[in-house]
Design an enzyme around this catalytic site. Sequence first.
Site, short mmCIF file in Angstrom:
data_model
loop_
_atom_site.label_atom_id
_atom_site.label_comp_id
_atom_site.label_asym_id
_atom_site.label_seq_id
_atom_site.Cartn_x
_atom_site.Cartn_y
_atom_site.Cartn_z
CD GLU A 1 49.30 38.73 36.18
OE1 GLU A 1 49.49 39.73 35.47
OE2 GLU A 1 48.62 37.75 35.77
CG HIS B 1 37.99 66.56 46.76
ND1 HIS B 1 37.45 67.74 47.24
CD2 HIS B 1 39.10 66.91 46.08
CE1 HIS B 1 38.20 68.76 46.86
NE2 HIS B 1 39.21 68.28 46.15
CE LYS C 1 43.22 32.94 33.34
NZ LYS C 1 44.50 32.83 32.68
O1 PA5 Z 1 51.23 39.14 32.51
C1 PA5 Z 1 50.60 38.20 32.06
O2 PA5 Z 1 51.16 37.18 31.64
C2 PA5 Z 1 49.08 38.24 31.97
O3 PA5 Z 1 48.56 39.36 32.57
C3 PA5 Z 1 48.64 38.20 30.51
O4 PA5 Z 1 49.19 39.30 29.84
C4 PA5 Z 1 47.12 38.21 30.37
O5 PA5 Z 1 46.56 37.21 31.13
C5 PA5 Z 1 46.73 38.02 28.91
O6 PA5 Z 1 47.22 36.81 28.43
P1 PA5 Z 1 47.26 36.49 26.88
O7 PA5 Z 1 48.18 37.46 26.21
O8 PA5 Z 1 47.77 35.09 26.78
O9 PA5 Z 1 45.85 36.62 26.36
#
Ligand code: PA5
Length: 425
Positions: free
Chosen positions: A276, A297, A412
């Site tokens: 990410e 394996h 989303k």
């Molecule tokens: O790294 C990030 O920002 C995302 O992976 C969030 O942690 C994830 O989408 C969860 O978001 P939130 O804490 O707003 O529910």
Amino acid sequence: MIRLNYDNVLTTIDFEKYRSKLEKINEGINQKKGAGNDYLGWADWPLHYDKKEFNLIKETALMIRETFDTLVVTGIGGSYLGARAAIEAINGLLPQKGPEIIFLGHTFSPTLTAQTLEYLKTKNFAINVISKSGTTTETSIAFRLLKQLLIEKVGEANANKAIFATTDAKTGALRKLATQNGYTTFTLPSDIGGRYSVLTAVGLLPLAVAGIDIDDLMAGALKARSESVDNLDHDLYKYAVIRDTLYRQNYKSELYVVYEPQYAMFNEWLKQLYGESEGKEKKGLFPTSVTFSTDLHSLGQFIQDGSPILFETTLFVENPNQDVVIPSEKENLDELNYLAGKNLAFVNKQAFKGTLAAHVEDGKVPNLVFEIATLDAHTLGYMFYFFMRSCAVSAYLLDINPFNQPGVEVYKKNMFALLGKPSRK
Ligand code: PA5
């Protein structure tokens, strides 16, 4: 604490060539300049974390341990992976003494959700709902269901006392809900993004409930920060440089390797952190993972012999938390007596050494190895900080903002349209 061994990287790494770039990047991190600089709160966090809240986390965790038999940690991505990675790495995969920690809110799975709700019917459970935005759909749905079950079981007033919310200090739907219902709340600082938040209340409360020493964890993180903040020869910068060099030599995927299943979630945490943070603008290494010897394996065949697109980064833990000796047998029909008296850690280590030689010498797969003596809370704190800082450096080496995630919004948008979500007024 952890040592980066790059003897088997199969190419020459010109660290000096990167020095001036690293100096600039590091200055940017230290002085909070550069792309995404309003999300650099994690960089000094081990030094400046809120000690008052830290003590409240410890007190609350103790109360939860004494009062409840189960804690349901409800979150997704950065709001769940770090806590799960640390709990499994230290406590293992089977139930331990103390409250059971289970996870929900990271999936729409109808089956897992139904089974978890059924399982909780007979449990005296508390909920730690974790969401920075407070609007993440997976987490919000799970929390609504869990909250209703808890209210049915113990009534609204007691339910409100068994719900612990970790969210943004001021904004978001969860903050509003928490204020309205009087939940105990913990803060996810506004300058720390989800995948960089494991050392905040996001990770600390579940870890403390699991009986993990969070003082040790923070001390480990502080050690990593102190060692690296002004020292470009630190392994964390070397790791970033080696990854960048391999990427520019056309390796497109980094395969994280562990040798015990309880570390598999640490791989998941790494995959989120790197995927990410770096995977933007059609750039970045694709992070993936395996658990050996299990996956030797299956995927072992591809790694040894398949398309030469990847390099391996192994996290090898020298001393396991527990061990087992292989017994002798009179008849020896299974022909295992040559191993009698040896422990599994010894066997696992030989599997690691044999695999490393096979992949490097025969397969010509570049290999990096993090040599880790013991994976305790202190070392984990060190590793969390090490990889967060190294990951930010890696992304900056690609000229990428490590702290946003524009790509995850696209699915989303489509999903919300299909679900008929009303637009905000
Ligand atoms: O790294 C990030 O920002 C995302 O992976 C969030 O942690 C994830 O989408 C969860 O978001 P939130 O804490 O707003 O529910």
